[in-house]
Design a protein around this motif. Structure first.
Motif, PDB file in Angstrom:
ATOM      1  N   TYR A   3       0.808  -1.215   0.000  1.00 37.45           N
ATOM      2  CA  TYR A   3       0.000   0.000   0.000  1.00 37.45           C
ATOM      3  C   TYR A   3       0.840   1.262   0.000  1.00 37.45           C
ATOM      4  O   TYR A   3       0.492   2.239  -0.650  1.00 37.45           O
ATOM      5  N   SER A  36      -0.288   1.081  10.340  1.00 41.40           N
ATOM      6  CA  SER A  36      -0.495   2.093   9.308  1.00 41.40           C
ATOM      7  C   SER A  36       0.802   2.454   8.605  1.00 41.40           C
ATOM      8  O   SER A  36       1.891   2.305   9.144  1.00 41.40           O
ATOM      9  N   GLY A  38       1.919   5.524   5.329  1.00 41.92           N
ATOM     10  CA  GLY A  38       1.396   6.537   4.430  1.00 41.92           C
ATOM     11  C   GLY A  38       2.293   7.745   4.357  1.00 41.92           C
ATOM     12  O   GLY A  38       3.469   7.689   4.703  1.00 41.92           O
ATOM     13  N   TYR A  52      -2.784   4.194   5.017  1.00 44.58           N
ATOM     14  CA  TYR A  52      -3.469   2.912   4.891  1.00 44.58           C
ATOM     15  C   TYR A  52      -3.327   2.170   6.213  1.00 44.58           C
ATOM     16  O   TYR A  52      -2.231   2.065   6.756  1.00 44.58           O
ATOM     17  N   ASP A  59      -8.970  -2.645   7.598  1.00 43.90           N
ATOM     18  CA  ASP A  59      -8.367  -2.624   6.265  1.00 43.90           C
ATOM     19  C   ASP A  59      -9.007  -1.477   5.490  1.00 43.90           C
ATOM     20  O   ASP A  59     -10.054  -1.643   4.873  1.00 43.90           O
ATOM     21  N   TYR A  60      -8.396  -0.287   5.579  1.00 44.18           N
ATOM     22  CA  TYR A  60      -8.961   0.869   4.902  1.00 44.18           C
ATOM     23  C   TYR A  60      -7.907   1.941   4.656  1.00 44.18           C
ATOM     24  O   TYR A  60      -6.855   1.958   5.288  1.00 44.18           O
ATOM     25  N   CYS A  61      -8.230   2.858   3.746  1.00 46.85           N
ATOM     26  CA  CYS A  61      -7.382   4.012   3.468  1.00 46.85           C
ATOM     27  C   CYS A  61      -8.134   5.257   3.922  1.00 46.85           C
ATOM     28  O   CYS A  61      -9.327   5.407   3.660  1.00 46.85           O
ATOM     29  N   LEU A  86      -7.763   2.066  -5.210  1.00 45.50           N
ATOM     30  CA  LEU A  86      -6.949   2.898  -4.340  1.00 45.50           C
ATOM     31  C   LEU A  86      -6.255   4.007  -5.133  1.00 45.50           C
ATOM     32  O   LEU A  86      -6.318   5.176  -4.750  1.00 45.50           O
TER      33      LEU A  86
END
Length: 105
Positions: A3, A36, A38, A52, A59-61, A86
């Motif tokens: 991610y 996380s 990012g 992310y 499980d998410y952004c 995404l």
């Protein structure tokens, strides 16, 4: 799926990353922050972050964008996106907020 690489590639290929005064930082998963990864970015007009979150429970952004002049804040959450979703969501989010920034300025 990596991610962080998807977030970085999408962000750095977007025209918002070309701003000369933009500062950004990447945050990877560590023992201290295991769920996380990012980026955070900011300049004198705005700030934002794209992270992310993934583990057994989530499980998410999550994306956020703050325009200083006018105090406009925007946030978006995407649950369990595939790679294409995404990339598209990040690009759309940045484009919408860059347009909004131009309208405020």
């Amino acid at each position: 799926m990596d991610y962080l690489k998807i977030i970085e590639r999408t962000y750095y290929s977007h025209k918002i990353a070309k701003s000369s005064s933009l500062k950004s930082a990447t945050f990877k998963k560590t023992d201290k922050y295991p769920t996380s990864e990012g980026i955070k970015f900011e300049n004198t007009d705005f700030a934002g972050e794209i992270f992310y979150y993934a583990n057994e429970e989530m499980d998410y952004c999550e994306m956020s964008f703050l325009i200083y002049n006018g105090e406009k804040y925007d946030a978006k959450v995407i649950n369990k996106p595939n790679e294409s979703e995404l990339r598209n969501a990040i690009s759309d989010f940045l484009t919408i907020n860059l347009t909004e920034l131009k309208n405020v300025g």
